[in-house]
Design an enzyme around this catalytic site. Sequence first.
Site, PDB file in Angstrom:
ATOM      1  N   ASP A 215       5.076   2.760  -5.917  1.00  0.00           N
ATOM      2  CA  ASP A 215       3.742   2.612  -5.427  1.00  0.00           C
ATOM      3  C   ASP A 215       3.631   2.401  -4.067  1.00  0.00           C
ATOM      4  O   ASP A 215       4.353   1.574  -3.471  1.00  0.00           O
ATOM      5  CB  ASP A 215       3.052   1.532  -6.033  1.00  0.00           C
ATOM      6  CG  ASP A 215       1.522   1.401  -5.962  1.00  0.00           C
ATOM      7  OD1 ASP A 215       0.689   2.672  -6.234  1.00  0.00           O
ATOM      8  OD2 ASP A 215       1.087   0.502  -5.517  1.00  0.00           O
ATOM      9  N   GLU A 277       5.202   7.184  -3.281  1.00  0.00           N
ATOM     10  CA  GLU A 277       3.950   7.505  -2.911  1.00  0.00           C
ATOM     11  C   GLU A 277       3.574   7.337  -1.187  1.00  0.00           C
ATOM     12  O   GLU A 277       3.764   6.130  -0.987  1.00  0.00           O
ATOM     13  CB  GLU A 277       2.933   6.470  -3.632  1.00  0.00           C
ATOM     14  CG  GLU A 277       1.523   7.147  -3.146  1.00  0.00           C
ATOM     15  CD  GLU A 277       0.709   5.895  -3.982  1.00  0.00           C
ATOM     16  OE1 GLU A 277      -0.701   6.159  -4.344  1.00  0.00           O
ATOM     17  OE2 GLU A 277       1.014   4.922  -3.959  1.00  0.00           O
TER      18      GLU A 277
END
EC number: 3.2.1.10
Length: 589
Positions: A215, A277
Amino acid sequence: MTISSAHPETEPKWWKEATIYQIYPASFKDSNNDGWGDMKGIASKLEYIKELGTDAIWISPFYDSPQDDMGYDIANYEKVWPTYGTNEDCFALIEKTHKLGMKFITDLVINHCSSEHEWFKESRSSKTNPKRDWFFWRPPKGYDAEGKPIPPNNWRSYFGGSAWTFDEKTQEFYLRLFCSTQPDLNWENEDCRKAIYESAVGYWLDHGVDGFRIDVGSLYSKVAGLPDAPVIDENSKWQLSDPFTMNGPRIHEFHQEMNKFIRNRVKDGREIMTVGEMRHATDETKRLYTSASRHELSELFNFSHTDVGTSPKFRQNLIPYELKDWKVALAELFRYVNGTDCWSTIYLENHDQPRSITRFGDDSPKNRVISGKLLSVLLVSLSGTLYVYQGQELGEINFKNWPIEKYEDVEVRNNYDAIKEEHGENSKEMKRFLEAIALISRDHARTPMQWSREEPNAGFSGPNAKPWFYLNESFREGINAEDESKDPNSVLNFWKEALRFRKAHKDITVYGYDFEFIDLDNKKLFSFTKKYDNKTLFAALNFSSDSIDFTIPNNSSSFKLEFGNYPRSEVDASSRTLKPWEGRIYISE
């Protein structure tokens, strides 16, 4: 397959060829009728995922959490949130996934944790606590006329307002780029990094996971001094911090260090994949992240194509765009890989994006199915690791005409409150914001999975349960797994066919290189070629409700129609006219 020395990216890997199915655990399947999806619910549907033709599952955060940001605020990296089940339920799920021949990928949320995490509780307890430096604490810049403390800089939270929260006990601010209960971890502190690796990474490697989706993996390295951001949004006192937080000075060092930890931790020979990400990055930066020789990440998610049509100043403002803009942005996902030892991903949906048919196709009753199939044709023809998000295979669409009160997402709620406070509820800024969230809110992807047309909960929960979030009413219109599994012309059954096609031609679909646009300026036609060894793939995709003409490259007769989204009986392979929302893939050898 022949690995080309000029194209090191064609070296086969399981994680390059895999189609990865993303599961949002809260909304996937509720096994105990408490209104929340759970581990046992996921386990009960693994055969469905396998039959779709996917090879791995990625599950969004299932860790213990106050759920202020749907689990992206983690209070304990080594414990499953009790509503989702127990750690043993998760271990059983990993085992069943492996028995079915699939891989298990989990979400790694380590830019920040929850303010309920023991690390942060210790850090905020006093200025002299040994973990004080595990987070970013700063004194106020000063005090306003009312005596309120002023944040240390002008950084804006991604969820609206200041990126700083004042702590009354120690009279200092802490940095949190997301919501106030998600304090950013200080990666400059080596003890902090070691604790992250051991707790968030090592624990799950020891229990058999095959990879991590990382993330906001570009945000770990902040520029020293945390200076004010340049003013690009004149209408706000808070500005995007990206120049000082994204792809920062030590980011590659940190990823190399974590990659080394992973390689040293795994003793059974399995190859762990990592997908970062990385919202925005130059091609050169993407290559630095994903070069196999640098040992940072296996691949990355870039947002160039999903941010098309949104303002760089504030994503919840829509701006006009044309098909050409989207074509160019989509190619940014993979063109940097050509002739390197890097790798990329292909996706249109995830838990942070709306439904792709509404966003990039036509979700009208007339064209929903055919445009959904067109997007599938596009995705299976592009090079990189393909990701499919739950419900995408059903052709799910955005919910319609929901009032602001029905939105659940903290990003929507915080930005709504910030705009209301700064500009007013009836302002033009608010009108633009409401128009934007109707199209691009994250909530569109987060409604419960539509398993059947059973009232009132579409098979997600039992009929007497109350789901944690409202259902999209479209489950009553045939957009559900049970109805679609029985319909040979459904989006679901087409996705199965499309994934079979991708696997059968994986050399050129997955590993194809030398991508070139054909007729880039065309406002309705998305057309391109790419190659692998002696093969050439040509795609002609009609992104409009009109019939349009196209030409085969060099008018070559060697191209054979291999795949498309209209029934083969309705398609004249020699025709050079595409029906509305028709897509064709030709291959020459």
